[in-house]
Write an enzyme that holds these catalytic residues in place. Structure first.
Site, PDB file in Angstrom:
ATOM      1  N   GLU A 205      63.210  22.537  59.304  1.00  0.00           N
ATOM      2  CA  GLU A 205      63.895  23.791  59.007  1.00  0.00           C
ATOM      3  C   GLU A 205      64.809  24.131  60.180  1.00  0.00           C
ATOM      4  O   GLU A 205      64.389  24.054  61.341  1.00  0.00           O
ATOM      5  CB  GLU A 205      62.889  24.926  58.796  1.00  0.00           C
ATOM      6  CG  GLU A 205      63.538  26.298  58.594  1.00  0.00           C
ATOM      7  CD  GLU A 205      62.510  27.405  58.366  1.00  0.00           C
ATOM      8  OE1 GLU A 205      61.471  27.123  57.732  1.00  0.00           O
ATOM      9  OE2 GLU A 205      62.741  28.538  58.832  1.00  0.00           O
TER      10      GLU A 205
ATOM     11  N   GLU B 267      68.711  34.298  62.624  1.00  0.00           N
ATOM     12  CA  GLU B 267      67.760  35.271  62.104  1.00  0.00           C
ATOM     13  C   GLU B 267      67.882  36.533  62.952  1.00  0.00           C
ATOM     14  O   GLU B 267      68.150  36.473  64.152  1.00  0.00           O
ATOM     15  CB  GLU B 267      66.329  34.749  62.171  1.00  0.00           C
ATOM     16  CG  GLU B 267      66.014  33.658  61.164  1.00  0.00           C
ATOM     17  CD  GLU B 267      64.557  33.234  61.242  1.00  0.00           C
ATOM     18  OE1 GLU B 267      63.791  33.566  60.317  1.00  0.00           O
ATOM     19  OE2 GLU B 267      64.191  32.587  62.243  1.00  0.00           O
TER      20      GLU B 267
END
Length: 354
Positions: A242, A247
Site C-alpha cells: 500500500e 493522508e
C-alpha cells in the site's frame, strides 16, 4: 636396426591417437562438445543524433544479439524488466523519465551451457502524461476510469461511514471532483462518504503520480490519496503493498502523512513520514509520488519529505491502482466533532507520468 624402427614407431602411434581425440572423437563414441559461444550485444537507441546522443525521448532501444538464431535467450534490461525473446533480434522501451544508465544482461543457452554478456547503455526518456483525469465535465465521474468501494463495516479501522456512489456524496462541479462526507443516518450508518478506485480499469508500475487537492475541514475527517497492489485479491493486504501518497486527519491540522505498508509494516506500524504545510483545508496543494525501481519519494508542492529505498524484498515492483476517499473517525481519524455536519474533499486533477 630393427630395434630402432620399433622405438620410432611407438611415439608416432601415440601422436596419432592424441590428434584423433582433439578432433572431438572419444574412446566411448560420444559426440564432441558444442563449441563455446561468443555473445555480442549490439544496441541502437532510437532517435540518436549529435544533439540528442541518448535518443529522441521515446526510450525505444533495438537490440541485435549474436548468435541470433538456433538458441534460447534470457534478457535482463536493467530496469526491472526481463524477457525471453525467440531470437537475438528484439527491442525494449524504457519508461523512467530523464537520462538514465542501465546494464543489459543477455544469457544465451546453446543446448549444453549458458553464456552471458553484459553491456551498459544510457537512454533519454522524455516526461509525458500517460493517464489522468482533469474532472472538467460536470456530473458523475467517468465510469471508464473510476469505480467504487461501497458499504460499511468499518473498513478495517472501525470507521463509521457508509461509502456510496450517490450524487450526494460524489460529483464533479466547476472543474473539481468533490467527495462530500455527510452526517446522516443511512442504512444503519451515521455518516456517508465516497471511495473511488481505478481497480480493473487502470493500474501502473513506476512513474510519477500527482494530485492537486484541497482537503476537507473538521475534526475526525480523514482524506486519503493512495494506491494498492493489483494482486490484493490473491495475496491479501498488506502483502500486496500500500502506498499512501497523502493522508490528513482533521485532528492534526496541516500535518501531511506519506506512508508505505507491506508485510511486517501494517496498521500503525507503517513506514511513515510527515510534513507540516499551511492552509491544507483552505488552499489547493500538489501531492506527488515519484516511484522508481530503486526509490520511492514523497513530495508536497515539489518539496521532498520522504525517501524510501525500493528493492525486490518489498512489494512495490508491480502494478498498483489508484484510490481517493474520505473516511471519518475510526482508529486514525479519531474523535469526530459533535457539531460536524458535512465537509468536502476537492480534487482538481490526477495525473500519471512515465
Amino acid at each position: 636396426m630393427k630395434i630402432l624402427k620399433k622405438i620410432l614407431i611407438l611415439p608416432i602411434l601415440l601422436l596419432g591417437s592424441l590428434i584423433g581425440c582433439s578432433s572431438g572423437d572419444s574412446n566411448d563414441g560420444t559426440a564432441p562438445n558444442t563449441p563455446t559461444i561468443n555473445v555480442v550485444i549490439n544496441t541502437e537507441v532510437v532517435g540518436t543524433t549529435t544533439a540528442m546522443p541518448n535518443g529522441d525521448g521515446s526510450g525505444l532501444v533495438k537490440y541485435t544479439v549474436t548468435p541470433s538464431s538456433g538458441v534460447s535467450y534470457k534478457v535482463d534490461f536493467g530496469d526491472g524488466e526481463t524477457a525471453e525473446p525467440a531470437s537475438g533480434i528484439f527491442s525494449h522501451t524504457y519508461t523512467e523519465s530523464g537520462t538514465k544508465s542501465y546494464e543489459i544482461k543477455v544469457t544465451v543457452f546453446n543446448g549444453l551451457k549458458y553464456y552471458t554478456a553484459t553491456k551498459p547503455i544510457t537512454v533519454f526518456v522524455a516526461t509525458k502524461e500517460i493517464w489522468g483525469d482533469e474532472f472538467n465535465v460536470d456530473g458523475a465521474p467517468d465510469t471508464n476510469k473510476w469505480g467504487y468501494d461501497l458499504g460499511a463495516g468499518g473498513w478495517g479501522n472501525n470507521e463509521p461511514q457508509y461509502y456510496t456512489n450517490r450524487p450526494e456524496n460524489v460529483y464533479i462541479q466547476g472543474g473539481y471532483l468533490k467527495i462530500k462526507t455527510i452526517k446522516e443516518n443511512y442504512l444503519g450508518s451515521t455518516y456517508t462518504s465516497a471511495r473511488l478506485k481505478t481497480a480493473g480499469k487502470y493500474s501502473f508500475k513506476y512513474g510519477k503520480i500527482e494530485f492537486r487537492a484541497k482537503l476537507p475541514a473538521g475534526a475526525g475527517t480523514w482524506p486519503a490519496l493512495w494506491m494498492l497492489g493489483d494482486n490484493i485479491g490473491t495475496v491479501g493486504w498488506p502483502a500486496c503493498g500500500e502506498i499512501d501518497v497523502m493522508e490528513h486527519v482533521g485532528n492534526q491540522l496541516n500535518k501531511i502523512f506519506g506512508t508505505l505498508h507491506y508485510s511486517g509494516r501494517s496498521g500503525g506500524n507503517g513506514d511513515s513520514s510527515t510534513t507540516i504545510i499551511s492552509n491544507a483545508t483552505t488552499e489547493f496543494h500538489t501531492y506527488t509520488l515519484d516511484w522508481r525501481a530503486d526509490s520511492i519519494k514523497f513530495y508536497v508542492d515539489n518539496q521532498l519529505f520522504k525517501t524510501f529505498t525500493n528493492s525486490a524484498s518489498v512489494p512495490f515492483n508491480q502494478n498498483f491502482f489508484i484510490i481517493m476517499n474520505c473516511a471519518i473517525g475510526g482508529n486514525f481519524g479519531g474523535a469526530i466533532d459533535p457539531n460536524f455536519v458535512s465537509s468536502i474533499f476537492e480534487i482538481d486533477y490526477v495525473r500519471v507520468y512515465n
